[in-house]
Design a protein around this motif. Structure first.
Motif, PDB file in Angstrom:
ATOM      1  N   MET A   1      24.413  10.031 -28.815  1.00  0.00           N
ATOM      2  CA  MET A   1      23.027  10.453 -29.006  1.00  0.00           C
ATOM      3  C   MET A   1      22.626  10.356 -30.472  1.00  0.00           C
ATOM      4  N   GLY A   2      23.603  10.621 -31.361  1.00  0.00           N
ATOM      5  CA  GLY A   2      23.300  10.589 -32.784  1.00  0.00           C
ATOM      6  C   GLY A   2      23.070   9.202 -33.342  1.00  0.00           C
ATOM      7  N   LEU A   3      23.301   8.153 -32.555  1.00  0.00           N
ATOM      8  CA  LEU A   3      23.129   6.784 -33.042  1.00  0.00           C
ATOM      9  C   LEU A   3      21.739   6.225 -32.759  1.00  0.00           C
ATOM     10  N   ARG A   4      20.872   7.030 -32.157  1.00  0.00           N
ATOM     11  CA  ARG A   4      19.532   6.525 -31.816  1.00  0.00           C
ATOM     12  C   ARG A   4      18.765   6.089 -33.054  1.00  0.00           C
ATOM     13  N   HIS A   5      18.922   6.819 -34.172  1.00  0.00           N
ATOM     14  CA  HIS A   5      18.154   6.477 -35.377  1.00  0.00           C
ATOM     15  C   HIS A   5      18.552   5.114 -35.923  1.00  0.00           C
ATOM     16  N   LEU A   6      19.826   4.723 -35.741  1.00  0.00           N
ATOM     17  CA  LEU A   6      20.250   3.398 -36.198  1.00  0.00           C
ATOM     18  C   LEU A   6      19.691   2.308 -35.293  1.00  0.00           C
ATOM     19  N   ALA A   7      19.587   2.604 -34.002  1.00  0.00           N
ATOM     20  CA  ALA A   7      19.075   1.600 -33.064  1.00  0.00           C
ATOM     21  C   ALA A   7      17.608   1.313 -33.296  1.00  0.00           C
ATOM     22  N   ARG A   8      16.861   2.285 -33.866  1.00  0.00           N
ATOM     23  CA  ARG A   8      15.424   2.086 -34.096  1.00  0.00           C
ATOM     24  C   ARG A   8      15.155   1.124 -35.237  1.00  0.00           C
ATOM     25  N   ARG A   9      16.100   0.996 -36.178  1.00  0.00           N
ATOM     26  CA  ARG A   9      15.876   0.129 -37.328  1.00  0.00           C
ATOM     27  C   ARG A   9      15.799  -1.324 -36.891  1.00  0.00           C
ATOM     28  N   GLY A  10      14.829  -2.021 -37.396  1.00  0.00           N
ATOM     29  CA  GLY A  10      14.695  -3.446 -37.089  1.00  0.00           C
ATOM     30  C   GLY A  10      14.476  -3.730 -35.630  1.00  0.00           C
ATOM     31  N   SER A  11      13.782  -2.815 -34.948  1.00  0.00           N
ATOM     32  CA  SER A  11      13.551  -3.007 -33.517  1.00  0.00           C
ATOM     33  C   SER A  11      12.644  -4.200 -33.278  1.00  0.00           C
ATOM     34  N   ALA A  12      12.737  -4.707 -32.061  1.00  0.00           N
ATOM     35  CA  ALA A  12      11.975  -5.908 -31.713  1.00  0.00           C
ATOM     36  C   ALA A  12      10.485  -5.606 -31.687  1.00  0.00           C
ATOM     37  N   PRO A  13       9.648  -6.609 -31.838  1.00  0.00           N
ATOM     38  CA  PRO A  13       8.200  -6.383 -31.799  1.00  0.00           C
ATOM     39  C   PRO A  13       7.757  -5.754 -30.492  1.00  0.00           C
ATOM     40  N   ALA A  14       6.692  -4.970 -30.563  1.00  0.00           N
ATOM     41  CA  ALA A  14       6.212  -4.262 -29.376  1.00  0.00           C
ATOM     42  C   ALA A  14       5.711  -5.220 -28.310  1.00  0.00           C
ATOM     43  N   THR A  15       5.318  -6.433 -28.701  1.00  0.00           N
ATOM     44  CA  THR A  15       4.800  -7.374 -27.714  1.00  0.00           C
ATOM     45  C   THR A  15       5.859  -7.785 -26.710  1.00  0.00           C
ATOM     46  N   ARG A  16       7.137  -7.641 -27.081  1.00  0.00           N
ATOM     47  CA  ARG A  16       8.189  -8.074 -26.174  1.00  0.00           C
ATOM     48  C   ARG A  16       8.230  -7.217 -24.917  1.00  0.00           C
ATOM     49  N   THR A  17       7.830  -5.960 -25.020  1.00  0.00           N
ATOM     50  CA  THR A  17       7.847  -5.079 -23.858  1.00  0.00           C
ATOM     51  C   THR A  17       6.579  -5.236 -23.017  1.00  0.00           C
ATOM     52  N   LEU A  18       5.601  -5.957 -23.513  1.00  0.00           N
ATOM     53  CA  LEU A  18       4.349  -6.101 -22.789  1.00  0.00           C
ATOM     54  C   LEU A  18       4.291  -7.399 -22.013  1.00  0.00           C
ATOM     55  N   ALA A  19       4.782  -8.473 -22.585  1.00  0.00           N
ATOM     56  CA  ALA A  19       4.660  -9.781 -21.960  1.00  0.00           C
ATOM     57  C   ALA A  19       5.993 -10.215 -21.375  1.00  0.00           C
ATOM     58  N   GLY A  20       6.004 -10.546 -20.084  1.00  0.00           N
ATOM     59  CA  GLY A  20       7.231 -10.993 -19.446  1.00  0.00           C
ATOM     60  C   GLY A  20       7.378 -12.504 -19.457  1.00  0.00           C
ATOM     61  N   LEU A  21       6.298 -13.222 -19.716  1.00  0.00           N
ATOM     62  CA  LEU A  21       6.330 -14.680 -19.723  1.00  0.00           C
ATOM     63  C   LEU A  21       5.745 -15.192 -21.036  1.00  0.00           C
ATOM     64  N   PRO A  22       6.173 -16.375 -21.494  1.00  0.00           N
ATOM     65  CA  PRO A  22       5.629 -16.909 -22.739  1.00  0.00           C
ATOM     66  C   PRO A  22       4.156 -17.278 -22.592  1.00  0.00           C
ATOM     67  N   GLY A  23       3.434 -17.158 -23.665  1.00  0.00           N
ATOM     68  CA  GLY A  23       2.014 -17.504 -23.629  1.00  0.00           C
ATOM     69  C   GLY A  23       1.291 -16.900 -24.809  1.00  0.00           C
ATOM     70  N   GLY A  24       0.022 -17.271 -24.970  1.00  0.00           N
ATOM     71  CA  GLY A  24      -0.745 -16.810 -26.113  1.00  0.00           C
ATOM     72  C   GLY A  24      -1.444 -15.489 -25.887  1.00  0.00           C
ATOM     73  N   ILE A  25      -1.449 -14.990 -24.645  1.00  0.00           N
ATOM     74  CA  ILE A  25      -2.149 -13.750 -24.349  1.00  0.00           C
ATOM     75  C   ILE A  25      -1.141 -12.705 -23.885  1.00  0.00           C
ATOM     76  N   VAL A  26      -1.150 -11.563 -24.552  1.00  0.00           N
ATOM     77  CA  VAL A  26      -0.242 -10.474 -24.198  1.00  0.00           C
ATOM     78  C   VAL A  26      -0.926  -9.566 -23.198  1.00  0.00           C
ATOM     79  N   THR A  27      -0.322  -9.365 -22.040  1.00  0.00           N
ATOM     80  CA  THR A  27      -0.881  -8.486 -21.012  1.00  0.00           C
ATOM     81  C   THR A  27       0.163  -7.454 -20.604  1.00  0.00           C
TER      82      THR A  27
END
Length: 293
Positions: A1-27
């Motif tokens: 549980m104490g390692l959560r703060h390290l996992a947050r560093r350099g996290s992936a862009p938020a768009t990755r959790t929104l778009a499941g397929l490649p493309g120019g529009i994030v949905t």
């Protein structure tokens, strides 16, 4: 549980959790997906449209069928807590380092909207958690890791000469937890994995994505000169002089890199995890591994 703060560093862009397929529009993703995942008892708040008629008729109790998005990311973490992993000369045991790295990776996957499961190989019965999403799932994973490790230490202290169980049984079990297109991450030193491990690993790599965290203790890479006591699984004990000269610093490290290169040729990418460096050094390695999941 104490390692959560390290996992947050350099996290992936938020768009990755929104778009499941490649493309120019994030949905944003909508709905519960179309891939069946599990059948469970109905509880207050469940959508009645997902009631499973067959299970309800068979048991006489309301059951609902759950689904997941076929584009989501399911990752099963395989931790090796067999007796050979309960060893370490600096900072921590190899098994502890494996658990730390997997926890870091799991927190990253969960924060990115993926689902995380767990399979633990030990001398006793394996620990298994099916992939699930969110913070609650990762809390269950970290708790199961801690409990499985405590059980492995207790079992080893009671029977320190037990033989090393093969790893392929847990490997096959971990595969059964994954849907098509899932990911398996193995954290182990791969000491005596069993006669059928490499063959099974190669076969599974053709169907799912497999990544390897090869755990390495400092003593394996550069041993101080001298005689060392040993105890074998059959009860024999004695003292031995290492055959590899201690002046060949990094020989074991080169061997680990050669093993990783061999697995990479089979499509199984991996990283070497040095136990003594600690979670601060593991975080960028897990970030790199997360990028290819």
């Amino acid at each position: 549980m104490g390692l959560r703060h390290l996992a947050r560093r350099g996290s992936a862009p938020a768009t990755r959790t929104l778009a499941g397929l490649p493309g120019g529009i994030v949905t944003r993703r909508r709905g519960r997906g179309s891939e069946p995942e599990d059948v469970r008892l109905w509880s207050e708040g469940d959508d009645r449209r997902f009631i499973d008629r067959n299970a309800t008729a068979r048991t006489g109790q309301l059951h609902v069928r759950t689904h997941h998005d076929e584009r989501d990311r399911a990752v099963v973490l395989l931790a090796d807590f067999r007796p050979g992993m309960l060893f370490g000369t600096r900072r921590a045991l190899r098994s502890v380092a494996a658990a730390e790295a997997l926890a870091l990776l799991g927190w990253r996957v969960a924060a990115d909207g993926g689902r995380v499961g767990l399979a633990v190989a030990a001398a006793g019965a394996p620990t298994v958690l099916r992939p699930a999403g969110g913070e609650r799932a990762m809390i269950a994973v970290t708790g199961a890791l801690a409990q499985a490790h405590a059980d492995a230490l207790a079992a080893e202290s009671g029977a320190p000469t037990r033989a090393e169980p093969p790893l392929e049984a847990t490997l096959a079990l971990a595969r059964s937890l994954l849907p098509a297109g899932g990911h398996l991450v193995i954290a182990s030193a791969l000491d005596d994995p069993g006669p059928g491990f490499d063959e099974l690993l190669t076969l599974l790599a053709e169907r799912i994505a497999i990544r390897l965290i090869l755990v390495s203790d400092a003593f394996e890479r550069a041993r101080p000169p001298g005689y060392y006591p040993f105890a074998l699984a059959d009860g024999r004990r004695g003292t031995a002089l290492p055959t590899v000269p201690s002046t060949v610093a990094g020989a074991a490290g080169e061997s680990a890199e050669a093993r990783l290169a061999d697995y990479a040729r089979r499509g199984i990418a991996g990283v070497r995890l040095d136990v003594e460096t600690g979670p601060e050094a593991y975080a960028p390695l897990m970030e790199r591994l997360d990028a290819v999941l």
